[in-house]
Design an enzyme around this catalytic site. Structure first.
Site, mmCIF file in Angstrom:
data_model
loop_
_atom_site.group_PDB
_atom_site.id
_atom_site.type_symbol
_atom_site.label_atom_id
_atom_site.label_comp_id
_atom_site.label_asym_id
_atom_site.label_seq_id
_atom_site.Cartn_x
_atom_site.Cartn_y
_atom_site.Cartn_z
ATOM 1 N N ARG A 90 -39.704 -15.029 -0.281
ATOM 2 C CA ARG A 90 -38.656 -15.623 0.550
ATOM 3 C C ARG A 90 -38.956 -17.069 0.889
ATOM 4 O O ARG A 90 -38.119 -17.928 0.787
ATOM 5 C CB ARG A 90 -38.489 -14.826 1.851
ATOM 6 C CG ARG A 90 -37.770 -13.525 1.695
ATOM 7 C CD ARG A 90 -38.055 -12.605 2.834
ATOM 8 N NE ARG A 90 -39.476 -12.279 2.887
ATOM 9 C CZ ARG A 90 -40.018 -11.406 3.713
ATOM 10 N NH1 ARG A 90 -39.265 -10.775 4.579
ATOM 11 N NH2 ARG A 90 -41.306 -11.159 3.681
ATOM 12 N N SER A 128 -38.244 -6.785 7.399
ATOM 13 C CA SER A 128 -38.296 -5.513 8.124
ATOM 14 C C SER A 128 -38.718 -5.757 9.567
ATOM 15 O O SER A 128 -38.150 -5.184 10.497
ATOM 16 C CB SER A 128 -39.297 -4.558 7.463
ATOM 17 O OG SER A 128 -38.920 -4.263 6.153
HETATM 18 P P1 ADP Z 1 -45.638 -5.861 2.602
HETATM 19 O O1 ADP Z 1 -45.788 -5.251 1.253
HETATM 20 O O2 ADP Z 1 -46.300 -7.192 2.689
HETATM 21 O O3 ADP Z 1 -45.965 -4.918 3.725
HETATM 22 P P2 ADP Z 1 -42.735 -5.496 2.710
HETATM 23 O O4 ADP Z 1 -42.857 -4.039 2.553
HETATM 24 O O5 ADP Z 1 -41.879 -5.961 3.834
HETATM 25 O O6 ADP Z 1 -44.122 -6.270 2.811
HETATM 26 O O7 ADP Z 1 -42.126 -6.162 1.412
HETATM 27 C C1 ADP Z 1 -42.529 -5.829 0.101
HETATM 28 C C2 ADP Z 1 -42.257 -6.993 -0.832
HETATM 29 O O8 ADP Z 1 -40.877 -7.373 -0.784
HETATM 30 C C3 ADP Z 1 -43.040 -8.273 -0.500
HETATM 31 O O9 ADP Z 1 -43.368 -8.911 -1.713
HETATM 32 C C4 ADP Z 1 -42.056 -9.110 0.280
HETATM 33 O O10 ADP Z 1 -42.342 -10.501 0.170
HETATM 34 C C5 ADP Z 1 -40.757 -8.757 -0.436
HETATM 35 N N1 ADP Z 1 -39.580 -8.939 0.420
HETATM 36 C C6 ADP Z 1 -39.434 -8.566 1.712
HETATM 37 N N2 ADP Z 1 -38.212 -8.893 2.176
HETATM 38 C C7 ADP Z 1 -37.568 -9.502 1.144
HETATM 39 C C8 ADP Z 1 -36.259 -10.102 0.997
HETATM 40 N N3 ADP Z 1 -35.395 -10.163 2.017
HETATM 41 N N4 ADP Z 1 -35.932 -10.630 -0.202
HETATM 42 C C9 ADP Z 1 -36.847 -10.618 -1.219
HETATM 43 N N5 ADP Z 1 -38.083 -10.073 -1.149
HETATM 44 C C10 ADP Z 1 -38.441 -9.524 0.019
#
Ligand code: ADP
Length: 162
Positions: A90, A128
């Site tokens: 992002r 999230s």
């Molecule tokens: P993490 O794995 O760091 O706990 P998340 O579960 O929130 O994070 O997100 C998983 C993946 O999706 C990460 O690579 C994050 O950068 C990406 N991500 C989260 N929100 C978005 C979004 N709105 N658009 C694109 N990619 C996203």
């Protein structure tokens, strides 16, 4: 056939995550969404619920499967035969974090490579953690998450009826 692993906490899945997995499913023959069971975060949903919410969000994508995992991402990738780890980007801060992770993962397992998808403009500011905060304060999260996820989040923060 290339299998890609999209790992994350997904607490809960957002429209940004669904966008990334939809785009990945058009590029790779198979995409496994790996729901990390025990992230070092304060979780709103347990692993079963996070898996269930993601599964219901991708029912329409035949080459996408959602599974829970524990331990190192690269080890899970090898177990399921995934040559590619998919992540989403992002902002600049995402980039720095993902860059470090990519180097570490490459060091741990040189056979698995990393592909990052730039967030789509409309989902750029969805995270999230932020949407949980908004929901906790009574804000409207419609359009940021699939409808069944919005209902599940609202139920978590619903005031008990006296
Ligand atoms: P993490 O794995 O760091 O706990 P998340 O579960 O929130 O994070 O997100 C998983 C993946 O999706 C990460 O690579 C994050 O950068 C990406 N991500 C989260 N929100 C978005 C979004 N709105 N658009 C694109 N990619 C996203």
């Amino acid at each position: 056939m290339v299998t890609a692993l999209y790992p994350g906490s997904f607490d809960p899945v957002t429209n940004g995550h669904v966008d990334v997995v939809t785009r990945a499913s058009a590029l790779f023959e198979q995409v496994i969404v790996g729901v990390y069971a025990t992230p070092s975060k304060n979780l709103l949903f347990d692993a079963d619920a996070r898996v269930d919410l993601f599964r219901r969000s991708v029912e329409h994508l035949p080459n996408v499967e959602v599974r829970e995992f524990e331990g190192l991402v690269v080890v899970f990738a090898q177990e399921i035969g995934a040559k590619v780890i998919v992540r989403g980007l992002r902002s600049g801060s995402d980039f720095e974090y993902e860059f470090d992770m990519a180097f570490m993962n490459r060091r741990l397992e040189p056979e698995v490579d990393m592909v990052s998808f730039m967030a789509s403009q409309e989902y750029m500011f969805i995270s999230s953690s932020l949407l949980k905060e908004v929901a906790r304060l009574g804000g409207n999260i419609t359009g940021m998450v699939p409808a069944h996820v919005a209902n599940a989040v609202s139920a978590k923060f619903a005031k008990p009826v006296r």
